[in-house]
Design an enzyme around this catalytic site. Sequence first.
Site, PDB file in Angstrom:
ATOM      1  N   TRP A   1      -2.794   1.718   2.769  1.00  0.00           N
ATOM      2  CA  TRP A   1      -4.152   2.267   2.771  1.00  0.00           C
ATOM      3  C   TRP A   1      -4.872   1.733   1.533  1.00  0.00           C
ATOM      4  CZ3 TRP A   1      -6.202   5.201   6.616  1.00  0.00           C
ATOM      5  CH2 TRP A   1      -7.450   5.797   6.366  1.00  0.00           C
TER       6      TRP A   1
ATOM      7  N   HIS B   1       3.048   7.225   2.306  1.00  0.00           N
ATOM      8  CA  HIS B   1       2.300   6.969   3.546  1.00  0.00           C
ATOM      9  C   HIS B   1       2.307   5.489   3.929  1.00  0.00           C
ATOM     10  CE1 HIS B   1       0.869  11.111   3.648  1.00  0.00           C
ATOM     11  NE2 HIS B   1       0.851  10.992   2.330  1.00  0.00           N
TER      12      HIS B   1
ATOM     13  N   HIS C   1       5.485   6.555   9.030  1.00  0.00           N
ATOM     14  CA  HIS C   1       5.743   7.705   8.149  1.00  0.00           C
ATOM     15  C   HIS C   1       5.261   8.995   8.801  1.00  0.00           C
ATOM     16  CE1 HIS C   1       1.503   6.863   7.366  1.00  0.00           C
ATOM     17  NE2 HIS C   1       1.406   8.131   7.000  1.00  0.00           N
TER      18      HIS C   1
ATOM     19  N   ASP D   1       3.455  12.913   8.061  1.00  0.00           N
ATOM     20  CA  ASP D   1       2.624  13.703   7.160  1.00  0.00           C
ATOM     21  C   ASP D   1       3.077  15.158   7.225  1.00  0.00           C
ATOM     22  OD1 ASP D   1       1.080  11.476   6.659  1.00  0.00           O
ATOM     23  OD2 ASP D   1      -0.659  12.165   7.823  1.00  0.00           O
TER      24      ASP D   1
ATOM     25  N   HIS E   1      -0.037  17.511   2.648  1.00  0.00           N
ATOM     26  CA  HIS E   1      -0.943  16.361   2.541  1.00  0.00           C
ATOM     27  C   HIS E   1      -2.408  16.818   2.465  1.00  0.00           C
ATOM     28  CE1 HIS E   1      -2.144  12.264   2.775  1.00  0.00           C
ATOM     29  NE2 HIS E   1      -2.259  12.139   4.080  1.00  0.00           N
TER      30      HIS E   1
ATOM     31  N   HIS F   1      -6.285  15.634  11.028  1.00  0.00           N
ATOM     32  CA  HIS F   1      -5.145  15.985  10.175  1.00  0.00           C
ATOM     33  C   HIS F   1      -5.090  17.504   9.968  1.00  0.00           C
ATOM     34  CE1 HIS F   1      -4.708  11.762   8.610  1.00  0.00           C
ATOM     35  NE2 HIS F   1      -3.474  12.148   8.405  1.00  0.00           N
TER      36      HIS F   1
ATOM     37  N   GLU G   1       2.660   8.580  11.901  1.00  0.00           N
ATOM     38  CA  GLU G   1       1.661   7.504  11.903  1.00  0.00           C
ATOM     39  C   GLU G   1       2.340   6.148  11.725  1.00  0.00           C
ATOM     40  OE1 GLU G   1      -2.020  10.090   9.965  1.00  0.00           O
ATOM     41  OE2 GLU G   1      -0.519   9.222   8.638  1.00  0.00           O
TER      42      GLU G   1
END
Length: 210
Positions: A21, A51, A55, A57, A61, A163, A175
């Site tokens: 990211w 992440h 992975h 979450d 998070h 989320h 994800e």
Amino acid sequence: MISEMEIYDISQTLCHGIAVWPGDPEFKHRRVSQIDDETASNVSAVDMCVHTGTHVDAPFHFERTGKGVETLPPSSFMGPARVFSLAAGDCVRAADLCGLDWANVERVLFKTRGSRHAESTFNRDYVHISYDAAEFLVERRLRLVGIDSPSVDAFDSSDFPSHRTLLRNEIVILEGVRLQHVQPGDYELICLPLKIAGADGSPVRAILRR
Ligand SMILES: [Zn+2]
């Protein structure tokens, strides 16, 4: 004996250059000890954002007091999963989901164009899950929602409604899966996170088997 042919590895390969990211730390893997005349073993160290790649979450998070990944029940990450292939444009909407067969679905994986993206390039226009689709998934009482995108919310989202909606309702998020070789249908999913105390997520090795 279990045939290798029945196992689909849907994980990204963690390596130097894997997309992260924008702004997150790059993946680093270094050898701290190397076999030579005086050294008996190879030893590596890894530095990564949790992440990165494929992975999960955890609620922490997006919630100050949410559960860390180490407290989530392993059973969320193991068990029946249905793969749906979606020709969604920018996002998965509730209208895209209501015509699908949700009978006995506990875990769902969405295969989109994201599975064809290179693992080394961060693609900002990935397919995300709309807020109304997240609410639809909550109503299905699922345990896990997975997608082949780096996030269930849009890249430019500032309030992360999908989320928040999923995690608040104890649905774990998976994800960055790779589904290019997987046909839609029913599988067993295994994607256990590492038991990292207080972590907001964890890389996983995700597999599907028939
Ligand atoms: Zn994540």
